[in-house]
Design an enzyme around this catalytic site. Structure first.
Site, short mmCIF file in Angstrom:
data_model
loop_
_atom_site.label_atom_id
_atom_site.label_comp_id
_atom_site.label_asym_id
_atom_site.label_seq_id
_atom_site.Cartn_x
_atom_site.Cartn_y
_atom_site.Cartn_z
N SER A 49 62.52 62.07 86.64
CA SER A 49 62.64 61.16 87.79
C SER A 49 61.37 61.26 88.62
O SER A 49 60.72 62.32 88.65
CB SER A 49 63.84 61.59 88.65
OG SER A 49 63.81 60.91 89.90
N TYR A 72 68.42 67.76 93.31
CA TYR A 72 68.11 66.80 92.24
C TYR A 72 66.63 66.86 91.88
O TYR A 72 66.26 66.96 90.71
CB TYR A 72 68.51 65.39 92.69
CG TYR A 72 68.26 64.31 91.67
CD1 TYR A 72 69.10 64.17 90.56
CD2 TYR A 72 67.20 63.42 91.80
CE1 TYR A 72 68.88 63.17 89.62
CE2 TYR A 72 66.97 62.42 90.87
CZ TYR A 72 67.81 62.29 89.78
OH TYR A 72 67.60 61.31 88.85
P1 NAP Z 1 74.64 56.99 85.22
O1 NAP Z 1 74.74 55.53 85.12
O2 NAP Z 1 75.37 57.73 86.29
O3 NAP Z 1 75.00 57.62 83.79
C1 NAP Z 1 74.96 59.01 83.63
C2 NAP Z 1 75.23 59.36 82.18
O4 NAP Z 1 75.14 60.80 82.07
C3 NAP Z 1 76.61 58.95 81.73
O5 NAP Z 1 76.54 58.44 80.43
C4 NAP Z 1 77.40 60.27 81.75
O6 NAP Z 1 78.37 60.35 80.73
C5 NAP Z 1 76.30 61.25 81.42
N1 NAP Z 1 76.64 62.62 81.84
C6 NAP Z 1 76.82 63.08 83.10
N2 NAP Z 1 77.13 64.39 83.06
C7 NAP Z 1 77.16 64.74 81.75
C8 NAP Z 1 77.39 65.95 81.05
N3 NAP Z 1 77.70 67.08 81.71
N4 NAP Z 1 77.33 65.96 79.69
C9 NAP Z 1 77.03 64.82 79.02
N5 NAP Z 1 76.79 63.63 79.62
C10 NAP Z 1 76.86 63.61 80.96
O7 NAP Z 1 73.12 57.44 85.40
P2 NAP Z 1 71.73 56.71 84.99
O8 NAP Z 1 71.19 56.08 86.19
O9 NAP Z 1 71.91 55.94 83.72
O10 NAP Z 1 70.86 58.02 84.73
C11 NAP Z 1 70.42 58.44 83.44
C12 NAP Z 1 69.31 59.44 83.63
O11 NAP Z 1 68.22 58.82 84.33
C13 NAP Z 1 69.71 60.65 84.48
O12 NAP Z 1 69.12 61.83 83.97
C14 NAP Z 1 69.13 60.32 85.85
O13 NAP Z 1 68.88 61.49 86.60
C15 NAP Z 1 67.86 59.60 85.45
N6 NAP Z 1 67.32 58.73 86.51
C16 NAP Z 1 68.04 57.70 87.02
C17 NAP Z 1 67.49 56.90 88.03
C18 NAP Z 1 68.23 55.74 88.63
O14 NAP Z 1 67.76 55.19 89.65
N7 NAP Z 1 69.33 55.28 88.06
C19 NAP Z 1 66.22 57.19 88.52
C20 NAP Z 1 65.52 58.26 87.99
C21 NAP Z 1 66.07 59.03 86.97
P3 NAP Z 1 79.98 60.14 80.97
O15 NAP Z 1 80.13 58.96 81.88
O16 NAP Z 1 80.47 59.91 79.57
O17 NAP Z 1 80.51 61.42 81.55
#
Ligand code: NAP
Length: 253
Positions: free
Chosen positions: A147, A160
């Site tokens: 991130s 985070y």
């Molecule tokens: P999201 O929509 O909340 O999805 C999170 C995913 O992580 C879900 O598929 C969830 O699976 C999975 N997950 C959570 N805890 C888990 C665990 N203990 N074991 C296995 N799977 C787990 O988040 P996103 O925005 O797509 O984020 C994906 C990645 O991008 C993350 O690492 C996040 O930090 C990073 N990121 C996101 C943003 C943003 O603005 N969205 C910005 C920078 C970085 P289940 O639902 O099946 O539990």
């Protein structure tokens, strides 16, 4: 000549946290590029199953595998299933992540532990389990979804940001360690991406304020991150190792 439609043909790609959001888009992109894809989920079984059904068709195979990536035994069980059904993992995308917003003084022991466990220990456990077969083949790609907060830090997101900063250090260290074995390890640092995580984090006013700061004039979409991820996963990009790519529309946290 690089044909992106089958550039990952014959490879096994495991994407953690692929039931929703960014991980889902990466799984779709990897399957479109010809890979056999293992969709990891933890709680969202139906979403993972729906994705597998949607991706069913010509090209690579798709399976779903449940695991909490922060649990060593579950990670081992997940890899055993993938190896039995698809083969050893060539391409690992450590995407699963959780967020927490609040003052440092309001961050509880459990909040801190959960963020480090999922966002940092998870990629450590998955990478450690994936590496021996990659070393044996003298080929592997690991992409860590970090991130911009991990690069720049962020007020009210210290836990985070610390977990993602740690993930970037892990990427660079492993890149140096595994590079001689034909393995690359790179990190992507997304800015704000329109997913459940972002929507859960910000109210309407905060959303409007943040959007006005994005030079691209729009939210990042999961597909923006997936395209960058495909680039790192490509066997052609063997000379890019230990890098951190900002995919943030020009925003710098
Ligand atoms: P999201 O929509 O909340 O999805 C999170 C995913 O992580 C879900 O598929 C969830 O699976 C999975 N997950 C959570 N805890 C888990 C665990 N203990 N074991 C296995 N799977 C787990 O988040 P996103 O925005 O797509 O984020 C994906 C990645 O991008 C993350 O690492 C996040 O930090 C990073 N990121 C996101 C943003 C943003 O603005 N969205 C910005 C920078 C970085 P289940 O639902 O099946 O539990």
């Amino acid at each position: 000549m690089i044909n992106s439609m089958d550039s990952l043909r014959g490879m096994v790609c495991l994407v953690t946290g692929a039931s929703r959001g960014i991980g889902r888009a990466i799984a779709v992109a990897a399957k479109t590029a010809g890979a056999d894809v293992a969709v990891n989920y933890f709680r969202s079984e139906k979403a993972a199953a729906d994705l597998a059904a949607q991706l069913d068709g010509p090209g690579g195979r798709v399976i779903i595998v449940k695991a909490d990536v922060s649990d060593s035994e579950q990670v081992d069980f997940m890899f055993n299933q993938v190896e039995r059904r698809l083969g050893t993992v060539d391409l690992l995308v450590n995407n699963a992540g959780v967020a927490f917003k609040g003052l440092l003084t309001d961050t509880g022991d459990e909040d801190w532990a959960r963020l480090i466990a999922v966002n940092l220990t998870g990629p450590f456990l998955c990478s450690r389990r994936a590496l021996p077969s990659m070393v044996k083949k003298r080929f592997g790609r690991i992409v860590n979804i970090a991130s911009m907060q991990g690069v720049c830090g962020a007020s009210c997101e210290a836990a985070y940001a610390a977990s993602k900063g740690g993930l970037i250090a892990l990427s660079k260290s492993l890149a140096a360690e595994a590079g001689p074995s034909g393995i690359t390890v790179n990190a992507i640092a997304p800015g704000p991406v329109m997913t459940d995580m972002l929507l859960a984090d910000l109210d309407e006013e905060e959303m409007a304020g943040l959007l006005s700061l994005l030079p691209a004039g729009r939210w990042g979409q999961p597909e923006d991150i997936a395209r960058a991820c495909l680039f790192f996963l490509s066997p052609h990009n063997s000379y890019i190792n230990g890098s951190v790519l900002a995919v943030d529309g020009g925003w710098k946290a």
